[in-house]
Design an enzyme around this catalytic site. Structure first.
Site, PDB file in Angstrom:
ATOM      1  N   CYS A 265       2.081  -6.571   1.381  1.00  0.00           N
ATOM      2  CA  CYS A 265       1.052  -6.739   0.334  1.00  0.00           C
ATOM      3  C   CYS A 265       1.473  -5.876  -0.856  1.00  0.00           C
ATOM      4  CB  CYS A 265      -0.319  -6.311   0.829  1.00  0.00           C
ATOM      5  SG  CYS A 265      -1.011  -7.360   2.117  1.00  0.00           S
ATOM      6  N   GLY A 269       3.733  -3.733  -7.064  1.00  0.00           N
ATOM      7  CA  GLY A 269       5.137  -3.498  -6.724  1.00  0.00           C
ATOM      8  C   GLY A 269       5.611  -2.065  -6.692  1.00  0.00           C
ATOM      9  N   GLY A 270       4.740  -1.105  -6.967  1.00  0.00           N
ATOM     10  CA  GLY A 270       5.158   0.290  -7.099  1.00  0.00           C
ATOM     11  C   GLY A 270       5.881   0.847  -5.884  1.00  0.00           C
ATOM     12  N   ASP A 289       3.441 -11.048  -1.576  1.00  0.00           N
ATOM     13  CA  ASP A 289       1.992 -11.033  -1.806  1.00  0.00           C
ATOM     14  C   ASP A 289       1.457 -12.447  -1.789  1.00  0.00           C
ATOM     15  OD1 ASP A 289      -0.669  -9.986  -2.386  1.00  0.00           O
ATOM     16  OD2 ASP A 289       0.402  -8.203  -3.063  1.00  0.00           O
ATOM     17  N   ASP A 316       1.503 -15.184   2.592  1.00  0.00           N
ATOM     18  CA  ASP A 316       0.225 -14.661   3.073  1.00  0.00           C
ATOM     19  C   ASP A 316       0.496 -13.714   4.242  1.00  0.00           C
ATOM     20  OD1 ASP A 316      -2.250 -14.175   4.197  1.00  0.00           O
ATOM     21  OD2 ASP A 316      -2.883 -16.276   4.248  1.00  0.00           O
ATOM     22  N   ASP A 334       0.452  -1.822   3.010  1.00  0.00           N
ATOM     23  CA  ASP A 334      -0.548  -1.191   2.144  1.00  0.00           C
ATOM     24  C   ASP A 334      -1.607  -2.272   1.897  1.00  0.00           C
ATOM     25  OD1 ASP A 334      -1.317   1.097   0.335  1.00  0.00           O
ATOM     26  OD2 ASP A 334      -1.224  -0.534  -1.134  1.00  0.00           O
ATOM     27  N   CYS A 387      -5.945   2.871  -0.071  1.00  0.00           N
ATOM     28  CA  CYS A 387      -6.392   3.794  -1.122  1.00  0.00           C
ATOM     29  C   CYS A 387      -7.896   4.014  -0.990  1.00  0.00           C
ATOM     30  CB  CYS A 387      -6.013   3.286  -2.514  1.00  0.00           C
ATOM     31  SG  CYS A 387      -6.677   1.675  -2.916  1.00  0.00           S
TER      32      CYS A 387
END
Length: 437
Positions: A265, A269-270, A289, A316, A334, A387
């Site tokens: 996911c 893109g970081g 993604d 997916d 993530d 997060c």
């Protein structure tokens, strides 16, 4: 023709309505408007950003104040009037440089311009009453700790209750305060293109205020710039905007040269780009993604980074990929989460999230983990991150995963808290797949 001041407040009103009435996301709407109005003076853009984010950030407190001075309660008001008053109260209480008379007058003009001539007296009366009594507003008693913290830090009551139950009163208050602090932008130097010293010099030449971050040698905090996308250093891919806590994923993963990595996911893109950079031109990172839009965001960032060992693919994460079975040295998961760790940057998330949605997200996270763990080679690693600050999505998911998949062992896990640790609220758990005997 509108003056620039009216124009700025008009934009603030339109942005806030899109977020609070139409349900759009604050960081997306604000970016779109600032992209569209790049020609505006730096001070005007700063005013728009602060007025929008500040109003959202303090909205529960603002509504509490308005309800003390208005016979019509906030939830009974027309959305336009409610939004004009909210923005006005934020300016009165938290923007000292804006004269109270200007706040009241411009709010009345906005009401008229929006077709509410008959309510201009109401808007004027409420704001002038608040302005006169701004220093003597009463707040909930500390004896009612849930309501007190909810109003003091503009957090929904259910969230305060959940955090006190999971983390205690002191940490809950610490997090509430941290979310309201102004923070600089954190960036990661693209070491594949420039050294940290070269980037420092470049940013200073662009008149950007730069502070080194002690946690990681390639991380900096920047402020004082007008528009990040205008900076030559950004356009050249010399840095990537990323929070310190998010950078820890690649640090924990610690890839070795030649590793094959799948980020399930990945948008925007970081983390995937950070890992590709750490591979130093070797190996491969597959950044996946769900939608074409998200994949386009990843590709845009890959192009700017100029890395060649990373590819963006639409897939997916909940759908099993037989071709990827036991192929990856590292899998990054993530996953979609309630986002409660980033309330300082995505100020509207706290009003959109509910406990029921959290429960649905836990199910989604488990369904994805149940699929993507299969891509990890024996001896390889799976990094699960969110997060958010919520045991159900974090530690409890880790316990569930270990019970369901005894072929994995937990190497380490950490919940990072805003106000206590550096960066956003963030959770990482790193698992290793046992080597076959």
């Amino acid at each position: 023709m509108m003056t620039s001041t009216v124009n700025s407040r008009w934009l603030v009103l339109e942005i806030l309505l899109k977020i609070t009435k139409d349900g759009e996301y604050s960081h997306i709407v604000l970016k779109e408007v600032l992209d569209q109005y790049q020609y505006l003076d730096k001070k005007e853009r700063a005013f728009i950003t602060r007025a929008v984010n500040g109003t959202l950030e303090r909205m529960i407190e603002i509504d509490y104040i308005i309800n003390q001075f208005s016979k019509v309660k906030v939830n009974k008001m027309k959305p336009v009037i409610r939004t004009i008053l909210r923005s006005g109260v934020y300016q009165l209480k938290y923007m000292d440089s804006v004269p109270a008379s200007a706040v009241c007058n411009e709010a009345v003009k906005l009401a008229v311009k929006k077709g509410f001539v008959n309510l201009k007296g109401f808007v004027n009366g409420v704001l002038r009453s608040i302005s006169k009594n701004i220093e003597s507003i009463t707040y909930p008693s500390k004896d009612d700790v849930i309501q007190y913290l909810s109003v003091r830090y503009s957090l929904p009551e259910w969230m305060v209750e959940q955090w006190i139950s999971e983390y205690g009163l002191e940490l809950t208050e610490q997090m509430g305060a941290a979310f309201l602090e102004e923070k600089p932008t954190t960036i990661r130097c693209n070491l594949s293109l420039v050294s940290r010293e070269e980037l420092l010099k470049e940013l200073k030449e662009e008149e950007v205020t730069v502070a080194e971050r002690p946690e990681l040698p390639y991380a900096f905090a920047i402020s004082g710039y007008d528009y990040v996308a205008k900076l030559g250093s950004f356009q050249s891919g010399h840095f990537y905007i990323q929070d310190i806590s998010s950078m820890q994923v690649a640090e924990w993963a610690n890839p070795k040269k030649g590793d094959y990595i799948i980020d399930v996911c990945a948008a925007p893109g970081g983390k995937a780009i950070h890992l590709a950079e750490k591979l130093a031109g070797t190996g491969a990172v597959i950044a996946r993604d769900l939608t074409d839009y998200k994949v386009s965001l990843i590709r845009e960032n890959i192009d700017r980074s100029r890395l060649t060992n990373i590819e963006a693919v639409r897939w997916d994460a909940a759908e099993y990929d037989e071709a990827a079975k036991e192929q990856a040295d590292i899998v990054i998961a993530d996953l979609p989460c309630s986002g409660l760790g980033v309330l300082g940057r995505k100020t509207d998330l706290k009003y959109k999230m509910t406990p029921k949605q959290q429960e649905e997200l836990v199910k989604l996270q488990r369904s994805i983990l149940a699929v993507v763990h299969a891509y990890v080679k024996p001896g390889g690693r799976l990094l699960y991150s969110t997060c958010t600050i919520h045991k159900g999505e974090n530690e409890e998911n880790t316990r569930w995963f270990l019970a369901e998949h005894p072929e994995f062992v937990l190497m380490k896990e950490q919940q990072m808290f805003p106000g206590k640790d550096q960066g956003d609220g963030f959770y990482i758990a790193m698992f290793e797949r046992k080597k076959e005997v």
